[in-house]
Design a protein around this motif. Structure first.
Motif, short mmCIF file in Angstrom:
data_model
loop_
_atom_site.label_atom_id
_atom_site.label_comp_id
_atom_site.label_asym_id
_atom_site.label_seq_id
_atom_site.Cartn_x
_atom_site.Cartn_y
_atom_site.Cartn_z
N PRO A 152 0.81 -1.22 0.00
CA PRO A 152 0.00 0.00 0.00
C PRO A 152 0.84 1.27 0.00
O PRO A 152 0.40 2.30 -0.52
CB PRO A 152 -0.84 -0.11 1.28
CG PRO A 152 -0.15 -1.12 2.12
CD PRO A 152 0.52 -2.06 1.18
N LEU A 153 2.04 1.22 0.56
CA LEU A 153 2.91 2.40 0.54
C LEU A 153 3.31 2.75 -0.89
O LEU A 153 3.23 3.91 -1.31
CB LEU A 153 4.15 2.15 1.39
CG LEU A 153 5.16 3.30 1.46
CD1 LEU A 153 4.54 4.53 2.10
CD2 LEU A 153 6.40 2.87 2.22
N ILE A 154 3.72 1.73 -1.65
CA ILE A 154 4.09 1.97 -3.06
C ILE A 154 2.86 2.41 -3.85
O ILE A 154 2.93 3.29 -4.72
CB ILE A 154 4.72 0.70 -3.66
CG1 ILE A 154 6.06 0.41 -2.97
CG2 ILE A 154 4.92 0.86 -5.16
CD1 ILE A 154 6.69 -0.89 -3.38
N THR A 155 1.70 1.79 -3.55
CA THR A 155 0.46 2.19 -4.22
C THR A 155 0.14 3.66 -3.96
O THR A 155 -0.28 4.39 -4.86
CB THR A 155 -0.70 1.30 -3.74
OG1 THR A 155 -0.40 -0.05 -4.06
CG2 THR A 155 -1.99 1.71 -4.40
N ALA A 156 0.35 4.10 -2.71
CA ALA A 156 0.07 5.50 -2.37
C ALA A 156 0.97 6.45 -3.15
O ALA A 156 0.51 7.49 -3.64
CB ALA A 156 0.26 5.71 -0.87
N ILE A 157 2.24 6.09 -3.28
CA ILE A 157 3.16 6.94 -4.05
C ILE A 157 2.74 6.98 -5.51
O ILE A 157 2.72 8.03 -6.16
CB ILE A 157 4.60 6.43 -3.90
CG1 ILE A 157 5.06 6.57 -2.43
CG2 ILE A 157 5.54 7.19 -4.83
CD1 ILE A 157 6.40 5.93 -2.15
#
Length: 310
Positions: A102-107
């Protein structure tokens, strides 16, 4: 020292804007332990939603006293729709995935929203002038307050009061506290945790839209990049105050704003430090402050309010 009251007011205004955006970071992290790096772009969409109402919905010549509430509603609607859509389509499917996903998705979502506005919105490749409120500035002793800042002075405390009442006094607010503490037990108690998470995203987006309107009134423009640096500073404010602590988010924003205003005003007066007091160095001192707080008080000024779910 004659400038000190003015710089304190400048820092308070700037910090209040950071705090309004930081609330979204800290609420989402407190409930789902997700750092929503797309929140800066939600802030940006709120600004573009407001200017869209002014340019394409309201008739020419509409008074700002009439237009401003409608612009605020438009900005909130756009920001909330974007945030709820992001939660439903991008974050919810990854809720049980490793935290890196989810962190990479948010970026990625942050970059996608920024470029989508750049590509599709008329004139978004340049700054778009934001309407201003006629009158002012207002002078109180040695302190000057611009007309556009009046909105921020009123909106920030009202927003915090509404949020505090909602979280502490309403059934949904108590459900948010329960979900943040233990989502599995909250489900067993009959709380719809999916709904609670959507409400957290929507509330954070609404406050970000208020901050975006304040930004437009303060600086007289909106642009598609406006959410990047301000989003990072708002995240810094959330960490400074204590991630997961909504009161800490506003306190961290005020501390960060004061640090920027005072460093810009006074560091240049130190012999040999003239080049470090320019406005371009304000971002540097903001993140230096973050590093110092993380070194000496990593839980933030008011402490984290995040349950350990390991």
């Amino acid at each position: 020292m004659n400038e000190l009251p003015q710089q304190l007011v400048n820092g308070l205004l700037l910090g209040s804007m950071y705090g309004l955006v930081a609330i979204g970071y800290t609420m989402v992290y407190g409930i789902v332990q997700l750092i929503n790096f797309a929140h800066g772009e939600i802030f940006m969409l709120g600004g573009f939603g407001a200017i869209t109402v002014y340019l394409y919905v309201l008739p020419d010549g509409t008074s700002m006293w009439v237009a401003l509430p409608l612009m605020l509603v438009g900005g909130i609607i756009v920001a909330v729709l974007a945030a709820v859509g992001a939660e439903r389509l991008a974050y919810r499917p990854l809720r049980t995935a490793p935290r890196l996903a989810p962190l990479i998705t948010a970026i990625g979502l942050s970059l996608a929203l920024q470029q989508a506005v750049w590509a599709w919105y008329p004139d978004a490749k340049e700054s778009i002038n934001f309407p201003h409120i006629e009158g002012g500035p207002f002078e109180i002793g040695n302190v000057t307050i611009q007309t556009g800042d009046i909105f921020l002075l009123v909106a920030a405390p009202i927003s915090m009061a509404i949020l505090a009442y909602f979280v502490m006094k309403t059934r949904t607010g108590r459900g948010m506290q329960a979900t943040a503490q233990d989502p599995d037990t909250a489900k067993l108690m009959g709380i719809n945790t999916d709904r609670i998470i959507v409400v957290a995203f929507a509330l954070g987006a609404a406050f970000a839209a208020v901050g975006a309107v304040a930004y437009g009134l303060k600086y007289g423009q909106v642009q598609f990049r406006m959410g990047f640096i301000l989003g990072l500073k708002a995240f810094t404010a959330a960490v400074l105050g204590g991630i997961g602590n909504i009161y800490g988010a506003m306190l961290g924003g005020v501390v960060l704003g004061l640090a920027e205003a005072l460093s810009t005003a006074y560091i240049a007066d130190i012999p040999g430090m003239e080049q470090f007091g320019s406005q371009s160095w304000a971002n540097v001192w903001a993140f230096v402050l973050l590093i110092l707080v993380l070194l000496f008080r990593p839980q933030g000024l008011l402490g984290e309010r995040v349950a350990d779910r390991a």
